[in-house]
Motif scaffolding. Structure first.
Motif, PDB file in Angstrom:
ATOM      1  N   TYR A  71      35.306  43.232  31.443  1.00 54.50           N
ATOM      2  CA  TYR A  71      35.977  43.191  32.741  1.00 54.50           C
ATOM      3  C   TYR A  71      36.644  44.513  33.107  1.00 54.50           C
ATOM      4  O   TYR A  71      36.872  44.791  34.273  1.00 54.50           O
ATOM      5  CB  TYR A  71      36.979  42.038  32.813  1.00 54.50           C
ATOM      6  CG  TYR A  71      38.142  42.140  31.850  1.00 54.50           C
ATOM      7  CD1 TYR A  71      39.274  42.878  32.177  1.00 54.50           C
ATOM      8  CD2 TYR A  71      38.106  41.496  30.624  1.00 54.50           C
ATOM      9  CE1 TYR A  71      40.336  42.961  31.299  1.00 54.50           C
ATOM     10  CE2 TYR A  71      39.159  41.578  29.749  1.00 54.50           C
ATOM     11  CZ  TYR A  71      40.280  42.313  30.081  1.00 54.50           C
ATOM     12  OH  TYR A  71      41.327  42.402  29.203  1.00 54.50           O
ATOM     13  N   LYS A  72      36.925  45.349  32.115  1.00 57.16           N
ATOM     14  CA  LYS A  72      37.558  46.639  32.398  1.00 57.16           C
ATOM     15  C   LYS A  72      36.568  47.656  32.970  1.00 57.16           C
ATOM     16  O   LYS A  72      36.978  48.641  33.571  1.00 57.16           O
ATOM     17  CB  LYS A  72      38.196  47.203  31.137  1.00 57.16           C
ATOM     18  CG  LYS A  72      39.384  46.391  30.662  1.00 57.16           C
ATOM     19  CD  LYS A  72      39.981  46.983  29.415  1.00 57.16           C
ATOM     20  CE  LYS A  72      41.152  46.144  28.925  1.00 57.16           C
ATOM     21  NZ  LYS A  72      41.690  46.682  27.671  1.00 57.16           N
ATOM     22  N   GLU A  73      35.275  47.413  32.784  1.00 56.07           N
ATOM     23  CA  GLU A  73      34.259  48.341  33.257  1.00 56.07           C
ATOM     24  C   GLU A  73      33.547  47.871  34.523  1.00 56.07           C
ATOM     25  O   GLU A  73      32.696  48.573  35.049  1.00 56.07           O
ATOM     26  CB  GLU A  73      33.222  48.599  32.161  1.00 56.07           C
ATOM     27  CG  GLU A  73      33.796  49.304  30.955  1.00 56.07           C
ATOM     28  CD  GLU A  73      32.780  49.517  29.852  1.00 56.07           C
ATOM     29  OE1 GLU A  73      31.628  49.048  29.982  1.00 56.07           O
ATOM     30  OE2 GLU A  73      33.146  50.143  28.855  1.00 56.07           O
ATOM     31  N   GLU A  74      33.876  46.693  35.008  1.00 57.34           N
ATOM     32  CA  GLU A  74      33.222  46.147  36.203  1.00 57.34           C
ATOM     33  C   GLU A  74      33.892  46.659  37.472  1.00 57.34           C
ATOM     34  O   GLU A  74      35.115  46.675  37.567  1.00 57.34           O
ATOM     35  CB  GLU A  74      33.259  44.619  36.197  1.00 57.34           C
ATOM     36  CG  GLU A  74      32.305  43.989  35.235  1.00 57.34           C
ATOM     37  CD  GLU A  74      30.855  44.189  35.611  1.00 57.34           C
ATOM     38  OE1 GLU A  74      30.530  44.255  36.815  1.00 57.34           O
ATOM     39  OE2 GLU A  74      30.049  44.274  34.690  1.00 57.34           O
ATOM     40  N   GLN A  75      33.092  47.045  38.432  1.00 55.67           N
ATOM     41  CA  GLN A  75      33.607  47.489  39.720  1.00 55.67           C
ATOM     42  C   GLN A  75      34.032  46.316  40.591  1.00 55.67           C
ATOM     43  O   GLN A  75      35.017  46.389  41.319  1.00 55.67           O
ATOM     44  CB  GLN A  75      32.528  48.307  40.459  1.00 55.67           C
ATOM     45  CG  GLN A  75      32.123  49.564  39.738  1.00 55.67           C
ATOM     46  CD  GLN A  75      33.266  50.559  39.622  1.00 55.67           C
ATOM     47  OE1 GLN A  75      34.049  50.713  40.542  1.00 55.67           O
ATOM     48  NE2 GLN A  75      33.368  51.217  38.488  1.00 55.67           N
ATOM     49  N   ASP A  76      33.276  45.216  40.530  1.00 58.33           N
ATOM     50  CA  ASP A  76      33.540  44.048  41.370  1.00 58.33           C
ATOM     51  C   ASP A  76      33.613  42.810  40.478  1.00 58.33           C
ATOM     52  O   ASP A  76      32.592  42.242  40.097  1.00 58.33           O
ATOM     53  CB  ASP A  76      32.425  43.903  42.410  1.00 58.33           C
ATOM     54  CG  ASP A  76      32.696  42.797  43.403  1.00 58.33           C
ATOM     55  OD1 ASP A  76      33.679  42.035  43.228  1.00 58.33           O
ATOM     56  OD2 ASP A  76      31.916  42.689  44.358  1.00 58.33           O
ATOM     57  N   LEU A  77      34.838  42.381  40.166  1.00 56.77           N
ATOM     58  CA  LEU A  77      35.000  41.247  39.246  1.00 56.77           C
ATOM     59  C   LEU A  77      34.551  39.922  39.866  1.00 56.77           C
ATOM     60  O   LEU A  77      34.239  38.999  39.136  1.00 56.77           O
ATOM     61  CB  LEU A  77      36.455  41.148  38.789  1.00 56.77           C
ATOM     62  CG  LEU A  77      36.906  42.248  37.841  1.00 56.77           C
ATOM     63  CD1 LEU A  77      38.392  42.110  37.541  1.00 56.77           C
ATOM     64  CD2 LEU A  77      36.110  42.202  36.543  1.00 56.77           C
ATOM     65  N   ASP A  78      34.510  39.819  41.159  1.00 55.32           N
ATOM     66  CA  ASP A  78      34.015  38.596  41.791  1.00 55.32           C
ATOM     67  C   ASP A  78      32.502  38.493  41.670  1.00 55.32           C
ATOM     68  O   ASP A  78      31.949  37.401  41.529  1.00 55.32           O
ATOM     69  CB  ASP A  78      34.417  38.547  43.271  1.00 55.32           C
ATOM     70  CG  ASP A  78      35.897  38.316  43.460  1.00 55.32           C
ATOM     71  OD1 ASP A  78      36.520  37.678  42.587  1.00 55.32           O
ATOM     72  OD2 ASP A  78      36.439  38.774  44.477  1.00 55.32           O
ATOM     73  N   ALA A  79      31.825  39.617  41.730  1.00 55.49           N
ATOM     74  CA  ALA A  79      30.361  39.622  41.725  1.00 55.49           C
ATOM     75  C   ALA A  79      29.783  39.525  40.311  1.00 55.49           C
ATOM     76  O   ALA A  79      28.673  39.027  40.137  1.00 55.49           O
ATOM     77  CB  ALA A  79      29.828  40.865  42.401  1.00 55.49           C
ATOM     78  N   ALA A  80      30.495  39.995  39.314  1.00 57.02           N
ATOM     79  CA  ALA A  80      29.955  40.056  37.953  1.00 57.02           C
ATOM     80  C   ALA A  80      29.517  38.694  37.400  1.00 57.02           C
ATOM     81  O   ALA A  80      28.388  38.564  36.927  1.00 57.02           O
ATOM     82  CB  ALA A  80      30.947  40.729  37.009  1.00 57.02           C
TER      83      ALA A  80
END
Length: 85
Positions: A71-80
């Protein structure tokens, strides 16, 4: 305590059905690990998240969950979670 929390939260509150998608946040912690295992036992597709790539690798490679992401490397946490499910 993690066992009872995991069990009650997953089976009594979540009440999953076989084939459903389950998202587990903080999946490398005590409760998250158990919830993920319960989800796999119930026949669910499990997407999990952790805070380091080493933990993500552990979740996928050792514990055998369907998908995991850092989660620290994701740009969009809703889309992941949607992208991985």
């Amino acid at each position: 305590m993690p066992g009872m929390t995991s069990y009650a939260g997953f089976y009594e509150i979540c009440a999953p059905k076989k084939g459903e998608y389950v998202f587990v946040s903080a999946a490398s912690g005590a409760v998250g690990q158990l919830v993920g295992q319960f989800a796999k036992l119930s026949g669910s597709y499990v997407v999990r998240t952790a805070g380091t790539q080493a933990k993500v690798d552990l979740l996928k490679d050792k514990f055998g969950f369907d998908e995991a992401f850092n989660y620290k490397e994701e740009q969009d946490l809703d889309a992941a979670p949607k992208r991985l499910a």
